[in-house]
Motif scaffolding. Structure first.
Motif, short mmCIF file in Angstrom:
data_model
loop_
_atom_site.label_atom_id
_atom_site.label_comp_id
_atom_site.label_asym_id
_atom_site.label_seq_id
_atom_site.Cartn_x
_atom_site.Cartn_y
_atom_site.Cartn_z
N ASP A 194 0.83 -1.22 0.00
CA ASP A 194 0.00 0.00 0.00
C ASP A 194 0.85 1.26 0.00
O ASP A 194 0.67 2.17 0.82
N ILE A 195 1.81 1.29 -0.92
CA ILE A 195 2.74 2.42 -1.01
C ILE A 195 2.21 3.45 -1.98
O ILE A 195 1.81 3.14 -3.11
N ASN A 196 2.16 4.69 -1.55
CA ASN A 196 1.74 5.81 -2.38
C ASN A 196 2.87 6.17 -3.34
O ASN A 196 3.85 6.79 -2.96
N THR A 197 2.75 5.74 -4.57
CA THR A 197 3.86 5.91 -5.53
C THR A 197 4.09 7.38 -5.90
O THR A 197 5.14 7.73 -6.42
N ASP A 198 3.11 8.25 -5.63
CA ASP A 198 3.31 9.67 -5.93
C ASP A 198 4.39 10.26 -5.02
O ASP A 198 5.13 11.16 -5.42
N ASN A 199 4.46 9.75 -3.80
CA ASN A 199 5.44 10.28 -2.85
C ASN A 199 6.67 9.39 -2.68
O ASN A 199 7.61 9.75 -1.99
N SER A 229 9.52 14.25 9.46
CA SER A 229 9.73 15.52 8.77
C SER A 229 9.54 15.41 7.26
O SER A 229 9.45 16.43 6.57
N PHE A 230 9.47 14.18 6.76
CA PHE A 230 9.41 13.96 5.31
C PHE A 230 8.03 13.40 4.92
O PHE A 230 7.53 12.45 5.54
N ASN A 231 7.46 13.99 3.90
CA ASN A 231 6.12 13.63 3.45
C ASN A 231 6.19 12.46 2.46
O ASN A 231 5.86 12.59 1.27
N VAL A 232 6.64 11.32 2.95
CA VAL A 232 6.69 10.10 2.16
C VAL A 232 6.26 8.94 3.05
O VAL A 232 6.28 9.03 4.27
N ASP A 233 5.86 7.83 2.43
CA ASP A 233 5.58 6.63 3.20
C ASP A 233 6.87 6.08 3.80
O ASP A 233 7.95 6.18 3.19
N GLN A 259 1.55 7.52 7.64
CA GLN A 259 2.64 7.26 6.70
C GLN A 259 3.66 6.24 7.23
O GLN A 259 4.55 5.83 6.50
N PHE A 260 3.52 5.84 8.48
CA PHE A 260 4.40 4.82 9.06
C PHE A 260 3.70 3.47 8.99
O PHE A 260 2.70 3.23 9.66
N LYS A 261 4.24 2.58 8.17
CA LYS A 261 3.66 1.25 7.98
C LYS A 261 4.60 0.24 8.66
O LYS A 261 5.75 0.09 8.24
N LEU A 262 4.11 -0.42 9.70
CA LEU A 262 4.96 -1.27 10.53
C LEU A 262 4.75 -2.74 10.21
O LEU A 262 3.62 -3.20 10.06
N LEU A 275 13.95 -2.72 -1.00
CA LEU A 275 15.26 -2.08 -0.92
C LEU A 275 15.68 -1.51 -2.27
O LEU A 275 16.16 -0.38 -2.37
N GLN A 276 15.47 -2.28 -3.30
CA GLN A 276 15.86 -1.86 -4.65
C GLN A 276 15.14 -0.59 -5.09
O GLN A 276 15.73 0.28 -5.74
N ASN A 277 13.87 -0.45 -4.72
CA ASN A 277 13.04 0.63 -5.25
C ASN A 277 12.79 1.77 -4.28
O ASN A 277 12.08 2.72 -4.63
N SER A 278 13.35 1.69 -3.09
CA SER A 278 13.12 2.76 -2.11
C SER A 278 13.96 3.99 -2.43
O SER A 278 15.01 3.91 -3.09
N ASN A 279 13.49 5.13 -1.95
CA ASN A 279 14.29 6.35 -2.07
C ASN A 279 15.54 6.29 -1.23
O ASN A 279 16.57 6.87 -1.57
N CYS A 280 15.43 5.56 -0.09
CA CYS A 280 16.56 5.52 0.85
C CYS A 280 16.28 4.45 1.89
O CYS A 280 15.13 4.22 2.28
#
Length: 378
Positions: A194-199, A229-233, A259-262, A275-280
């Motif tokens: 359920d990752i918001n690909t826009d962010n 502080s960051f508007n990403v999932d 936005q925190f998915k545990l 890991l491959q597709n994450s921003n960081c």
């Protein structure tokens, strides 16, 4: 040749699974012993992942005391050794196969050494920043065969007084799956989690450092506030059961925002895709050191847990838990110039053929005349 693989955590399973696949291909007999976090529901009951991957778990040792502090960890080691000795007497393997540096690995190496059962150690000789690093070197003296993942680790084993015929620089087997393409499809992963690909998203893995048990509450709060502080999932995988792990999990659960998915655990193939597709990747996981360079994924490595380990230039180290330092490091990883600098990085931990090398060496070394009689070279 009969092998007994010992695994107590999701990290160790990543080391071992590609070797088991080589065993299946070559008809090599093996058994799996699962223990510690694999058998704990609060950590995802990850023994089920092993079974779902098509492997039989022959033995289970339930030895983990509740509480996740220094005393329960130590008592768990003693409990594990008692059961491990009984299993060795039943199984009678040609080799015990261990990976990493956790306390169940130390305990298994003691059982192997004192029962004179040949013991091989994957990821031998590396540095890390806490008691696990000491444990890894204890295993270095107890194990009979060392599989180092890079030249730095191999040289350290020599300095430890280990005979050169025992030391083999084979790379890290957990990279084999990456180079063979065993990674879940990106689009399926984005939908599944359920990752918001826009962010886009950050992948967060933060474990306790046992020497800093009294600081862990402050550390997780600083990390959480920095991430917020960051508007990403944020895909957050809950920590291991070292002392302080319960504190981290409780804080994340009690303060969770949308936005925190545990997750208690994420299957290996899914994790590699995330890991491959994450921003960081943010936190202090060994995946930031070992696997991330193969994907050129930026990493913010915080604190002392990975101190001293060989690393690629995709990693930005933040030594202290400071909100400003962490947020600035995350911002740097997202800059175009930093991402462009990662296009040609080389992973110092290997290129995808470690498992085959390990199996071949185990066969060659089986029954070596001097294997069980260790001599210190200094």
């Amino acid at each position: 040749m009969k092998l007994l693989f010992v695994t107590g955590s999701r990290g160790e399973w990543g080391y071992i699974r590609p070797i088991l696949e080589i065993c299946n291909q070559e008809g090599i007999e093996y058994e799996i012993l699962a223990t510690n976090m694999h058998l704990l529901p609060q950590h995802g009951n990850t023994v089920e992942e092993i079974i779902e991957d098509g492997f039989e778990v022959k033995y289970k040792i339930i030895s983990t005391y509740d509480g996740a502090n220094h005393f329960t960890m130590t008592k768990s080691m003693g409990s594990f050794i008692q059961s491990m000795v009984d299993i060795l007497n039943i199984s009678k393997p040609d080799w015990i196969i261990l990976a990493g540096d956790r306390y169940e690995t130390v305990a298994a190496s003691l059982a192997g050494s004192y029962t004179y059962t040949p013991t091989a150690h994957i990821q031998a000789g590396e540095l890390s920043g806490n008691i696990d690093g000491i444990g890894r070197h204890v295993i270095g003296k107890l194990a009979h065969l060392h599989f180092a993942s890079n030249g730095d680790a191999a040289e350290r084993l020599k300095k430890l007084g280990e005979e050169e015929f025992r030391i083999h620089n084979v790379g890290a087997p957990q990279l084999d799956e990456i180079y063979s393409g065993k990674v879940s499809d990106k689009h399926l992963i984005l939908d599944k989690y359920d990752i918001n690909t826009d962010n886009d998203y950050f992948l967060v893995v933060f474990h306790p450092v046992t020497e800093e048990y009294d600081q862990v509450d402050k550390q997780v709060k600083v990390l959480y506030d920095s991430l917020d502080s960051f508007n990403v999932d944020k895909i957050c995988i809950l920590p291991n059961n070292d002392a302080g792990g319960d504190n981290i999990s409780s804080y994340l659960k009690d303060n969770r925002k949308d936005q925190f998915k545990l997750y208690k655990n994420i299957p290996r193939k899914d994790f590699l895709s995330l890991l491959q597709n994450s921003n960081c990747l943010i936190g202090n996981s060994s995946a930031g050191i070992l696997e991330s360079p193969s994907f050129s994924t930026p990493v913010v490595n915080i604190g002392t847990r990975q101190d001293g380990r060989v690393r690629s230039n995709n990693i930005i180290d933040v030594e202290t838990f400071d909100h400003k330092l962490i947020t600035n490091a995350i911002k740097k990883t997202q800059s175009k110039s930093f991402k462009n600098s990662l296009k040609d990085i080389v992973n110092p931990y290997g290129s995808g053929n470690s498992s085959k090398s390990i199996i071949d060496i185990l066969g060659e070394m089986r029954g070596h005349n001097d294997l069980l009689i260790k001599r210190i070279t200094y």
